[in-house]
Design an enzyme around this catalytic site. Structure first.
Site, PDB file in Angstrom:
ATOM      1  N   ASN A  75     -10.258  -0.341   0.268  1.00  0.00           N
ATOM      2  CA  ASN A  75      -8.792  -0.275   0.282  1.00  0.00           C
ATOM      3  C   ASN A  75      -8.266  -0.877  -1.034  1.00  0.00           C
ATOM      4  O   ASN A  75      -8.404  -2.078  -1.275  1.00  0.00           O
ATOM      5  CB  ASN A  75      -8.299  -1.071   1.494  1.00  0.00           C
ATOM      6  CG  ASN A  75      -6.789  -1.135   1.602  1.00  0.00           C
ATOM      7  OD1 ASN A  75      -6.067  -0.812   0.668  1.00  0.00           O
ATOM      8  ND2 ASN A  75      -6.304  -1.568   2.746  1.00  0.00           N
ATOM      9  N   CYS A 135       0.823  -1.224   0.000  1.00  0.00           N
ATOM     10  CA  CYS A 135       0.000   0.000   0.000  1.00  0.00           C
ATOM     11  C   CYS A 135       0.852   1.269   0.000  1.00  0.00           C
ATOM     12  O   CYS A 135       0.343   2.352  -0.274  1.00  0.00           O
ATOM     13  CB  CYS A 135      -0.924   0.008   1.199  1.00  0.00           C
ATOM     14  SG  CYS A 135      -1.852  -1.509   1.366  1.00  0.00           S
ATOM     15  N   HIS A 185      -3.420   6.889   2.304  1.00  0.00           N
ATOM     16  CA  HIS A 185      -3.877   5.551   1.935  1.00  0.00           C
ATOM     17  C   HIS A 185      -5.238   5.325   2.597  1.00  0.00           C
ATOM     18  O   HIS A 185      -5.442   5.706   3.754  1.00  0.00           O
ATOM     19  CB  HIS A 185      -2.860   4.506   2.409  1.00  0.00           C
ATOM     20  CG  HIS A 185      -3.331   3.116   2.182  1.00  0.00           C
ATOM     21  ND1 HIS A 185      -3.860   2.714   0.978  1.00  0.00           N
ATOM     22  CD2 HIS A 185      -3.380   2.030   3.000  1.00  0.00           C
ATOM     23  CE1 HIS A 185      -4.209   1.445   1.065  1.00  0.00           C
ATOM     24  NE2 HIS A 185      -3.932   1.013   2.277  1.00  0.00           N
TER      25      HIS A 185
HETATM   26  O1  UT7 Z   1      -3.849  -1.506   3.505  1.00  0.00           O
HETATM   27  C1  UT7 Z   1      -3.169  -2.284   4.419  1.00  0.00           C
HETATM   28  C2  UT7 Z   1      -3.416  -1.853   5.748  1.00  0.00           C
HETATM   29  N1  UT7 Z   1      -4.593  -2.510   6.308  1.00  0.00           N
HETATM   30  C3  UT7 Z   1      -5.183  -1.892   7.303  1.00  0.00           C
HETATM   31  O2  UT7 Z   1      -4.822  -0.806   7.635  1.00  0.00           O
HETATM   32  C4  UT7 Z   1      -6.278  -2.617   8.046  1.00  0.00           C
HETATM   33  C5  UT7 Z   1      -6.167  -2.243   9.503  1.00  0.00           C
HETATM   34  N2  UT7 Z   1      -7.174  -2.907  10.343  1.00  0.00           N
HETATM   35  C6  UT7 Z   1      -8.447  -2.504  10.342  1.00  0.00           C
HETATM   36  O3  UT7 Z   1      -8.867  -1.643   9.592  1.00  0.00           O
HETATM   37  C7  UT7 Z   1      -9.359  -3.145  11.368  1.00  0.00           C
HETATM   38  O4  UT7 Z   1      -8.608  -3.833  12.325  1.00  0.00           O
HETATM   39  C8  UT7 Z   1     -10.433  -4.098  10.767  1.00  0.00           C
HETATM   40  C9  UT7 Z   1     -11.436  -3.287   9.976  1.00  0.00           C
HETATM   41  C10 UT7 Z   1      -9.758  -5.125   9.872  1.00  0.00           C
HETATM   42  C11 UT7 Z   1     -11.168  -4.816  11.869  1.00  0.00           C
HETATM   43  O5  UT7 Z   1     -11.783  -3.879  12.758  1.00  0.00           O
HETATM   44  P1  UT7 Z   1     -11.656  -4.024  14.335  1.00  0.00           P
HETATM   45  O6  UT7 Z   1     -12.415  -2.927  14.926  1.00  0.00           O
HETATM   46  O7  UT7 Z   1     -10.180  -4.113  14.653  1.00  0.00           O
HETATM   47  O8  UT7 Z   1     -12.413  -5.357  14.581  1.00  0.00           O
HETATM   48  P2  UT7 Z   1     -11.853  -6.693  15.252  1.00  0.00           P
HETATM   49  O9  UT7 Z   1     -10.923  -7.392  14.343  1.00  0.00           O
HETATM   50  O10 UT7 Z   1     -11.429  -6.384  16.655  1.00  0.00           O
HETATM   51  O11 UT7 Z   1     -13.167  -7.515  15.366  1.00  0.00           O
HETATM   52  C12 UT7 Z   1     -14.245  -7.131  16.223  1.00  0.00           C
HETATM   53  C13 UT7 Z   1     -15.345  -8.148  16.067  1.00  0.00           C
HETATM   54  C14 UT7 Z   1     -14.860  -9.588  16.158  1.00  0.00           C
HETATM   55  O12 UT7 Z   1     -15.865 -10.344  16.802  1.00  0.00           O
HETATM   56  P3  UT7 Z   1     -15.741 -10.753  18.351  1.00  0.00           P
HETATM   57  O13 UT7 Z   1     -14.459 -11.534  18.434  1.00  0.00           O
HETATM   58  O14 UT7 Z   1     -15.678  -9.444  19.079  1.00  0.00           O
HETATM   59  O15 UT7 Z   1     -16.960 -11.529  18.581  1.00  0.00           O
HETATM   60  C15 UT7 Z   1     -14.756 -10.017  14.734  1.00  0.00           C
HETATM   61  O16 UT7 Z   1     -14.898 -11.397  14.565  1.00  0.00           O
HETATM   62  O17 UT7 Z   1     -15.937  -8.018  14.762  1.00  0.00           O
HETATM   63  C16 UT7 Z   1     -15.910  -9.283  14.108  1.00  0.00           C
HETATM   64  N3  UT7 Z   1     -15.752  -9.056  12.686  1.00  0.00           N
HETATM   65  C17 UT7 Z   1     -16.782  -8.828  11.867  1.00  0.00           C
HETATM   66  N4  UT7 Z   1     -18.101  -8.753  12.103  1.00  0.00           N
HETATM   67  C18 UT7 Z   1     -18.893  -8.501  11.055  1.00  0.00           C
HETATM   68  C19 UT7 Z   1     -14.589  -9.031  11.970  1.00  0.00           C
HETATM   69  N5  UT7 Z   1     -14.891  -8.797  10.677  1.00  0.00           N
HETATM   70  C20 UT7 Z   1     -16.231  -8.668  10.595  1.00  0.00           C
HETATM   71  C21 UT7 Z   1     -17.104  -8.415   9.546  1.00  0.00           C
HETATM   72  N6  UT7 Z   1     -18.440  -8.335   9.818  1.00  0.00           N
HETATM   73  N7  UT7 Z   1     -16.691  -8.236   8.281  1.00  0.00           N
END
Ligand code: UT7
Length: 335
Positions: free
Chosen positions: A286, A116, A256
């Site tokens: 993204n 990225c 980005h």
């Molecule tokens: O370009 C390269 C760089 N990439 C990035 O910068 C990505 C950076 N990371 C992020 O943007 C975020 O970490 C994510 C968007 C990927 C995830 O968001 P988050 O707020 O960190 O969520 P999380 O991974 O802590 O997940 C929270 C909850 C989990 O459930 P439990 O364990 O709390 O029950 C996940 O399983 O949300 C769940 N979850 C979803 N729920 C519905 C994860 N993905 C999804 C989804 N839909 N698509």
């Protein structure tokens, strides 16, 4: 370095494929919801290339638009750099395929791998050739078909990414304009946080690997999020310091587009009002190396930039890598 001329952007272009995948479409594919995706990421829809559309096709359309915007023939291009993690093939490079398709007869061509951060890495590389007088016109493209390397059954990744391409033609510009400073960085120790594990010489593709889904993007979202929030502001501050400028002097930040919450954290740290930040994540998600040049080109063609405006570009991603640059917009805005 003995700088012979300043390097800046002479023209920009972008292209996104017609296929759209909305959050509601994804609700029918994985256990997710429009509300979760919008509130956690800021994304509403993303684009998806056709099954028979390679990334070079997206790059070609963006590149042609950039050349037209710069009023420049393909024959005048000395070097083509394509930043991508989804090249057409392992060899030849996508840049070589593009060189042929464009008819850029006199151009050298290579791909650059910095995920990225790739467009800013490639822009910094282009400037070295121009500033030293080695080349005059360098075409830099960030292009991705991430839809082809994500697991559409994995809700942790499939909701985040999209396809697109953005291009900029760099060349000599007036004194005081163009790229003033940049900051490039890497932390290879964090490489596992965002990777496509198989298909290279470390883990050649086997049936077992294929079965495990190791040909797809794997991401530790939380780890990348923490890194991104810290590095985005930090790298922009470093670039500003290198050209003796302050946050207050930034007219536009083109970051980005990985997550709206990462952009909000950068806005806070850099004390930038939202009007100064170019955001298109809601429409495209993204697009890795394509995110910054698509946002830049869309904003330029929407007449957001005036000649002399200070623009900061900033990216971060797999590697881990990060990159930023500060430029004074060198192009006259013709309404
Ligand atoms: O370009 C390269 C760089 N990439 C990035 O910068 C990505 C950076 N990371 C992020 O943007 C975020 O970490 C994510 C968007 C990927 C995830 O968001 P988050 O707020 O960190 O969520 P999380 O991974 O802590 O997940 C929270 C909850 C989990 O459930 P439990 O364990 O709390 O029950 C996940 O399983 O949300 C769940 N979850 C979803 N729920 C519905 C994860 N993905 C999804 C989804 N839909 N698509």
């Amino acid at each position: 370095m003995n700088k012979q001329t300043n390097a800046g952007i002479l023209g920009t272009g972008w292209y996104v494929p017609e296929g759209r995948v909305t959050n509601f479409d994804l609700e029918n594919m994985v256990d997710t919801s429009d509300a979760w995706i919008r509130t956690r990421t800021g994304i509403c829809e993303r684009r998806k290339a056709a099954a028979d559309q390679p990334v070079s096709d997206l790059a070609l359309r963006a590149a042609r638009m950039a050349l037209e915007d710069a009023n420049m023939a393909a024959e005048a291009v000395d070097l083509i750099i394509v930043a991508t993690l989804t090249g057409d093939q392992i060899i030849p490079s996508t840049a070589c395929r593009l060189q042929d398709a464009l008819g850029a007869k006199h151009a050298a061509a290579f791909d650059l791998s910095a995920a990225c951060s790739g467009f800013v890495y490639a822009s910094a590389t282009a400037c070295q050739f121009i500033e030293t007088g080695v080349y005059r016109h360098v075409l830099v493209i960030g292009a991705e078909t991430l839809s082809k390397v994500i697991d559409w059954t994995d809700r942790n990744t499939c909701v985040l990414f999209g396809d697109g391409a953005g291009a900029a033609l760099y060349g000599p510009v007036e004194d005081g304009l163009g790229v003033l400073a940049f900051d490039l960085g890497s932390d290879g120790a964090g490489g596992d946080a965002l990777a496509i594990p198989a298909g290279g010489s470390l883990h050649p593709m086997t049936e077992q690997r294929l079965h495990a889904g190791d040909q797809f993007v794997h991401m530790d979202g939380k780890a990348v999020f923490r890194f991104a929030v810290r590095i985005l502001g930090e790298t922009v501050e470093k670039s500003l310091g290198r050209c003796g400028m302050t946050k207050e002097e930034i007219d536009h930040l083109v970051p980005h587009q990985a997550n709206i919450r990462i952009l909000e954290a950068a806005e806070k740290r850099l004390r930038l009002p939202r009007e100064k930040v170019v955001v298109n994540i809601e429409r495209y998600g993204n697009m890795s190396a394509a995110s910054i040049p698509v946002a830049l080109s869309e904003a330029a063609h929407a007449h957001r930039f005036r000649k002399g405006d200070t623009i900061a570009l900033a990216g971060f991603g797999a590697g881990l890598t990060w990159a930023s640059c500060i430029m004074k917009w060198a192009k006259e805005d013709i309404l």
